[in-house]
Design a protein around this motif. Structure first.
Motif, PDB file in Angstrom:
ATOM      1  N   LYS A 402      35.867  36.952  36.129  1.00 50.47           N
ATOM      2  CA  LYS A 402      35.327  35.811  37.184  1.00 50.47           C
ATOM      3  C   LYS A 402      35.762  34.678  37.179  1.00 50.47           C
ATOM      4  O   LYS A 402      36.050  34.410  35.620  1.00 50.47           O
ATOM      5  N   VAL A 403      35.988  33.533  37.843  1.00 48.26           N
ATOM      6  CA  VAL A 403      35.981  32.328  37.766  1.00 48.26           C
ATOM      7  C   VAL A 403      35.684  31.079  39.055  1.00 48.26           C
ATOM      8  O   VAL A 403      35.877  31.988  39.854  1.00 48.26           O
ATOM      9  N   GLU A 404      35.361  29.862  38.752  1.00 53.43           N
ATOM     10  CA  GLU A 404      34.930  30.037  39.861  1.00 53.43           C
ATOM     11  C   GLU A 404      36.114  28.797  39.898  1.00 53.43           C
ATOM     12  O   GLU A 404      36.934  27.841  39.396  1.00 53.43           O
ATOM     13  N   GLU A 423      35.043  37.102  41.909  1.00 50.04           N
ATOM     14  CA  GLU A 423      34.549  38.115  39.935  1.00 50.04           C
ATOM     15  C   GLU A 423      35.382  39.512  40.962  1.00 50.04           C
ATOM     16  O   GLU A 423      36.031  40.369  41.653  1.00 50.04           O
ATOM     17  N   PRO A 424      35.415  40.519  39.987  1.00 44.09           N
ATOM     18  CA  PRO A 424      36.192  41.412  40.105  1.00 44.09           C
ATOM     19  C   PRO A 424      35.089  42.776  40.600  1.00 44.09           C
ATOM     20  O   PRO A 424      34.044  42.370  40.185  1.00 44.09           O
ATOM     21  N   ALA A 425      35.842  43.206  41.443  1.00 40.89           N
ATOM     22  CA  ALA A 425      35.304  44.360  41.744  1.00 40.89           C
ATOM     23  C   ALA A 425      35.946  45.977  41.604  1.00 40.89           C
ATOM     24  O   ALA A 425      36.435  46.096  40.953  1.00 40.89           O
ATOM     25  N   LYS A 426      34.736  46.860  41.912  1.00 43.26           N
ATOM     26  CA  LYS A 426      35.855  48.459  41.560  1.00 43.26           C
ATOM     27  C   LYS A 426      36.785  48.425  42.160  1.00 43.26           C
ATOM     28  O   LYS A 426      37.323  48.169  43.266  1.00 43.26           O
ATOM     29  N   LEU A 427      38.203  49.161  41.925  1.00 39.77           N
ATOM     30  CA  LEU A 427      39.229  49.772  41.987  1.00 39.77           C
ATOM     31  C   LEU A 427      39.150  50.617  43.442  1.00 39.77           C
ATOM     32  O   LEU A 427      37.656  51.418  43.341  1.00 39.77           O
ATOM     33  N   GLY A 428      40.367  49.741  44.657  1.00 39.43           N
ATOM     34  CA  GLY A 428      39.441  50.574  45.966  1.00 39.43           C
ATOM     35  C   GLY A 428      38.148  50.496  46.869  1.00 39.43           C
ATOM     36  O   GLY A 428      38.339  50.186  47.927  1.00 39.43           O
ATOM     37  N   SER A 429      37.874  49.388  46.180  1.00 37.35           N
ATOM     38  CA  SER A 429      36.767  48.635  47.151  1.00 37.35           C
ATOM     39  C   SER A 429      37.101  47.810  48.126  1.00 37.35           C
ATOM     40  O   SER A 429      36.065  47.194  48.805  1.00 37.35           O
ATOM     41  N   GLY A 430      38.401  47.049  47.700  1.00 38.20           N
ATOM     42  CA  GLY A 430      39.460  46.109  48.629  1.00 38.20           C
ATOM     43  C   GLY A 430      37.917  44.570  48.659  1.00 38.20           C
ATOM     44  O   GLY A 430      38.146  44.083  47.399  1.00 38.20           O
ATOM     45  N   ILE A 431      38.548  43.617  49.224  1.00 36.87           N
ATOM     46  CA  ILE A 431      37.620  41.867  49.127  1.00 36.87           C
ATOM     47  C   ILE A 431      36.694  41.909  49.646  1.00 36.87           C
ATOM     48  O   ILE A 431      36.560  42.435  51.277  1.00 36.87           O
ATOM     49  N   MET A 471      38.281  42.051  44.948  1.00 41.82           N
ATOM     50  CA  MET A 471      37.465  41.524  44.069  1.00 41.82           C
ATOM     51  C   MET A 471      35.705  40.694  45.439  1.00 41.82           C
ATOM     52  O   MET A 471      35.813  40.684  46.859  1.00 41.82           O
ATOM     53  N   LYS A 472      35.405  40.098  44.604  1.00 40.53           N
ATOM     54  CA  LYS A 472      33.881  39.954  45.094  1.00 40.53           C
ATOM     55  C   LYS A 472      34.188  38.507  45.703  1.00 40.53           C
ATOM     56  O   LYS A 472      34.029  37.373  44.474  1.00 40.53           O
ATOM     57  N   ILE A 473      34.613  37.573  46.661  1.00 34.00           N
ATOM     58  CA  ILE A 473      34.172  35.769  46.648  1.00 34.00           C
ATOM     59  C   ILE A 473      33.349  35.879  47.246  1.00 34.00           C
ATOM     60  O   ILE A 473      32.959  35.743  48.600  1.00 34.00           O
ATOM     61  N   LEU A 505      43.514  32.023  35.969  1.00 34.29           N
ATOM     62  CA  LEU A 505      42.842  33.563  35.952  1.00 34.29           C
ATOM     63  C   LEU A 505      44.543  33.983  35.184  1.00 34.29           C
ATOM     64  O   LEU A 505      44.504  34.576  34.435  1.00 34.29           O
ATOM     65  N   LYS A 506      45.919  33.394  36.418  1.00 35.79           N
ATOM     66  CA  LYS A 506      47.140  33.904  35.992  1.00 35.79           C
ATOM     67  C   LYS A 506      47.537  32.812  33.925  1.00 35.79           C
ATOM     68  O   LYS A 506      47.569  33.427  33.475  1.00 35.79           O
ATOM     69  N   SER A 507      46.934  31.790  34.449  1.00 37.95           N
ATOM     70  CA  SER A 507      47.006  30.345  32.718  1.00 37.95           C
ATOM     71  C   SER A 507      46.018  31.080  31.955  1.00 37.95           C
ATOM     72  O   SER A 507      46.839  31.230  30.958  1.00 37.95           O
ATOM     73  N   SER A 508      45.261  32.138  31.952  1.00 38.35           N
ATOM     74  CA  SER A 508      44.900  33.323  31.405  1.00 38.35           C
ATOM     75  C   SER A 508      44.869  34.637  30.887  1.00 38.35           C
ATOM     76  O   SER A 508      44.056  35.458  30.862  1.00 38.35           O
ATOM     77  N   THR A 509      45.789  34.592  31.853  1.00 34.71           N
ATOM     78  CA  THR A 509      46.261  35.957  31.549  1.00 34.71           C
ATOM     79  C   THR A 509      45.440  37.295  32.089  1.00 34.71           C
ATOM     80  O   THR A 509      45.062  38.406  31.408  1.00 34.71           O
ATOM     81  N   ASP A 510      44.403  36.615  33.257  1.00 30.97           N
ATOM     82  CA  ASP A 510      43.155  37.441  33.928  1.00 30.97           C
ATOM     83  C   ASP A 510      43.746  38.530  35.035  1.00 30.97           C
ATOM     84  O   ASP A 510      42.308  38.346  35.658  1.00 30.97           O
ATOM     85  N   LEU A 511      44.863  37.892  35.452  1.00 30.68           N
ATOM     86  CA  LEU A 511      45.351  39.270  36.705  1.00 30.68           C
ATOM     87  C   LEU A 511      45.885  40.484  36.472  1.00 30.68           C
ATOM     88  O   LEU A 511      46.325  40.984  35.178  1.00 30.68           O
ATOM     89  N   GLN A 512      45.901  41.007  37.258  1.00 31.08           N
ATOM     90  CA  GLN A 512      46.568  43.125  37.184  1.00 31.08           C
ATOM     91  C   GLN A 512      47.413  43.263  38.822  1.00 31.08           C
ATOM     92  O   GLN A 512      46.434  42.728  39.247  1.00 31.08           O
ATOM     93  N   LEU A 513      48.502  43.531  37.593  1.00 33.50           N
ATOM     94  CA  LEU A 513      48.720  43.967  39.168  1.00 33.50           C
ATOM     95  C   LEU A 513      48.814  45.055  39.350  1.00 33.50           C
ATOM     96  O   LEU A 513      49.037  46.362  38.785  1.00 33.50           O
ATOM     97  N   LEU A 514      48.828  45.586  40.691  1.00 37.95           N
ATOM     98  CA  LEU A 514      48.309  47.384  41.404  1.00 37.95           C
ATOM     99  C   LEU A 514      49.419  47.869  42.437  1.00 37.95           C
ATOM    100  O   LEU A 514      50.188  47.274  42.462  1.00 37.95           O
ATOM    101  N   GLU A 515      49.393  49.324  41.830  1.00 35.54           N
ATOM    102  CA  GLU A 515      50.865  50.073  42.390  1.00 35.54           C
ATOM    103  C   GLU A 515      50.329  51.546  43.088  1.00 35.54           C
ATOM    104  O   GLU A 515      49.255  51.290  42.599  1.00 35.54           O
TER     105      GLU A 515
END
Length: 644
Positions: A402-404, A423-431, A471-473, A505-515
């Motif tokens: 999570k990040v502000e 905030e992160p949300a479960k896989l497949g939940s969308g935004i 993710m939840k915004i 989050l990119k600067s702290s390597t807290d992003l994830q690429l999905l395929e």
């Protein structure tokens, strides 16, 4: 009379539309039995549908049986249009799953079955093409039980009591009642069908009208009208345009009454309520609960949207997996964008995007057949002769922490600041979007502007420029100026905040690429098993827990693998098995990318250079605005940065 909405679903070429045509013919709604192969099907009125012999979008028809008024929604069978089929499921009372007796349960059949289970749609099964040589009823029924559910039971119209023993097994209370009385009441069986404990199976040949009347009698007997609330509620399941370009919003009324000229959304009225039957329609002054109609006069609706008291549907499971760049071929880019936006309006899963850093139009689709149809529609409807480049994988991005996020927009005589919790949300939940902001910080009007801005665009990630998801915004704080905050300021601040948070989050390597991944089923001879298992491993695939089974003397491997590795595998299987192997695959959702570093190196996306999606903010000092780099925005913010 019971009012029932039923959808027909099937793997392509199983005879779904043929069954629909047969029911319309048998009930006197049509004077001739339309045939897909002859291009005169009542439910395939589109020119391309007639030419290709497939259903491309859902169509509505109506017929009456002895006790029921049935609205039939015929859906596409080809896997490339499965997201349009999924849009319809949310408004159905029942579904008819059509199975080809000659082909059995196929790849898209399994996909549809999973969707029907997800949406909890009671389902009838019609096994078609029983007139073909070599068909075996018992073998087909056994296949249904193994591949779909043990609750698939033949409902013999003339002697249903012979199946009571088997039906009662799937509900303990019904079993006890049956053991006491030796009978099952119709309402007990209706309840079991509605609870998806049993699935009535009927056999016949739709083209020869064999078994169709018995099947319709079964629908009449076992379908139950749903109880509906008095308050108005409806759900949008389709957007289309008629021959004159009139925009149509297709809805199922789920409660109360929809009246002509009713104000439905953003002050817009229902100009007409059209009841379609094939390509023709009649105009109604009102549509009661249970009815389906197309509404004119609405410009901001979309599939899955709830009207009145109805909530919006959940994001679709079926998502596009391929990305194509449009070759203009000398056409004006504005003309192409206009046409594609209108087609995107009809099918939001098309996803049309203008890439600023590449100066290209990109589209996102399910497969090559959908691409061919799109290309033909652009030519036929808009006189745009375009082509498309090589396909690429449609990746997505998500966050793992999570990040502000903060966005500030303050050029001279403008002002807005927005703070978002991502905030992160479960896989497949969308935004999803929410607000948890005190009006002491930001008034309701400005909060609404933030929420509207969040929903107004597809937000792109900063790793690849592909969409963000899962993710939840939440709006948590902000500031406005009574004097200087004007329309558009909060849109700018909101969009910049989303990107700023992603960059943090990119600067702290807290992003994830999905395929995207495929669910696959591979049927081969035993001699090819070693090769196949090695292929799956090399493609970074995973076998299911069941791993390997033997069916009819052939070895069956099931599992999942990345689309990027598996999309050409059907041809490879055909080559090494000399045409004897069978390979089926369907979309299985998004998962963490198996080769992130390689993808990032290939795409070389620079998020700061993407000026339409900038993460930087604008502040003001000494009567002039000046840019502030995303990393410096939290320290420069006017509202205190919350320690989350």
């Amino acid at each position: 009379m019971k009012q029932i909405v039923i959808g027909t679903v099937a793997h392509v070429d199983a005879g779904k539309t043929t069954l629909s045509e047969a029911m319309l013919y048998q009930t006197g709604e049509t004077r001739q039995l339309g045939r897909v192969d002859k291009g005169d099907a009542f439910l395939d009125p589109d020119v391309l549908e007639k030419k290709r012999g497939i259903t491309i979008s859902s169509h509505q028809a109506s017929f009456k049986t002895e006790a029921s008024a049935i609205t039939l929604l015929d859906t596409p069978g080809h896997v490339d249009f499965s997201n349009q089929t999924e849009q319809v499921l949310d408004v159905l009372d029942y579904a008819i799953l059509v199975i080809s007796a000659t082909d059995g349960v196929q790849s898209n059949t399994r996909t549809l079955w999973r969707l029907l289970k997800q949406y909890q749609i009671p389902t009838f099964i019609f096994v078609n093409k029983m007139d073909a040589n070599g068909t075996d009823k018992n073998q087909v029924l056994s296949d249904l039980k193994v591949s779909l559910s043990q609750g698939c039971i033949e409902f013999n119209t003339t002697n249903l009591a012979s199946s009571y023993d088997e039906i009662a097994l799937y509900n303990d209370n019904m079993f006890d009642k049956y053991m006491e009385t030796g009978e099952l009441a119709d309402q007990d069986i209706q309840q079991m069908i509605n609870q998806r404990e049993v699935f009535p199976v009927y056999f016949g040949s739709a083209l020869k009208l064999d078994g169709v009347n018995d099947f319709m009698s079964g629908l009449d007997r076992w379908c139950v009208e749903k109880k509906v609330p008095n308050d108005f509620k409806a759900r949008v399941f389709k957007i289309s345009h008629d021959d004159q370009g009139e925009r149509l919003t297709w809805v199922r009324v789920m409660g109360g009454t929809l009246k002509n000229k009713a104000v439905l959304i953003d002050g817009q009225k229902a100009n007409q309520l059209r009841i379609y039957n094939g390509a023709k329609f009649s105009i109604s002054q009102e549509v009661n609960a249970g009815g389906v109609c197309a509404i004119t006069g609405l410009t901001a609706t979309y599939p899955g949207q709830g009207l009145g008291m109805a909530e919006n549907s959940q994001p679709l499971t079926m998502q596009p997996v391929l990305n194509y760049a449009l070759n203009l071929n000398g056409n004006d880019v504005k003309d192409c964008l206009f046409a594609l936006r209108q087609l995107e309006d009809e099918n939001p899963q098309l996803h049309v995007a203008w890439s600023t850093h590449l100066q290209e139009i990109h589209i996102q689709i399910m497969g090559e057949v959908q691409l061919e149809i799109l290309q033909q529609n652009l030519l036929n409807q808009y006189q745009l002769n375009v082509s498309f480049g090589e396909s690429s994988i449609l990746y997505k991005e998500t966050i793992t922490k999570k990040v502000e996020a903060v966005g500030h927009f303050e050029p001279l005589r403008h002002y807005a600041e927005v703070h978002l919790l991502m905030e992160p949300a479960k896989l497949g939940s969308g935004i999803t979007f929410d607000t948890n902001c005190s009006v002491d910080f930001l008034g309701n009007n400005f909060q609404q502007q933030v929420m509207t801005s969040l929903r107004a665009k597809e937000h792109l990630g900063v790793l690849t420029g592909f969409p963000i998801t899962d993710m939840k915004i939440t709006l948590i704080s902000g500031r406005a100026s009574i004097k200087h905050s004007v329309g558009g300021d909060f849109r700018e601040a909101t969009w910049r905040a989303v990107r700023q948070g992603l960059m943090m989050l990119k600067s702290s390597t807290d992003l994830q690429l999905l395929e995207p991944w495929y669910q696959f089923r591979l049927e081969i001879e035993q001699s090819h098993v070693g090769r196949a298992m090695n292929d799956v491993q090399m493609m970074n695939g995973l076998l299911d827990n069941s791993g390997m089974t033997i069916e009819g003397g052939m070895t069956v491997l099931t599992g999942t693998a990345p689309v990027a590795e598996m999309r050409e595998y059907a041809q490879i299987v055909n080559n090494y098995t000399h045409g004897q192997g069978q390979f089926e695959c369907s979309f299985a959702g998004y998962r963490p990318c198996h080769n992130t570093d390689d993808v990032l190196a290939k795409l070389e996306y620079d998020p700061v250079a993407d000026l339409e999606n900038t993460p930087d903010s604008v502040f003001c000092a000494h009567g002039a605005g000046y840019p502030v780099k995303w990393s410096d925005v939290p320290a420069a913010a006017h509202v205190d940065y919350i320690n989350i």
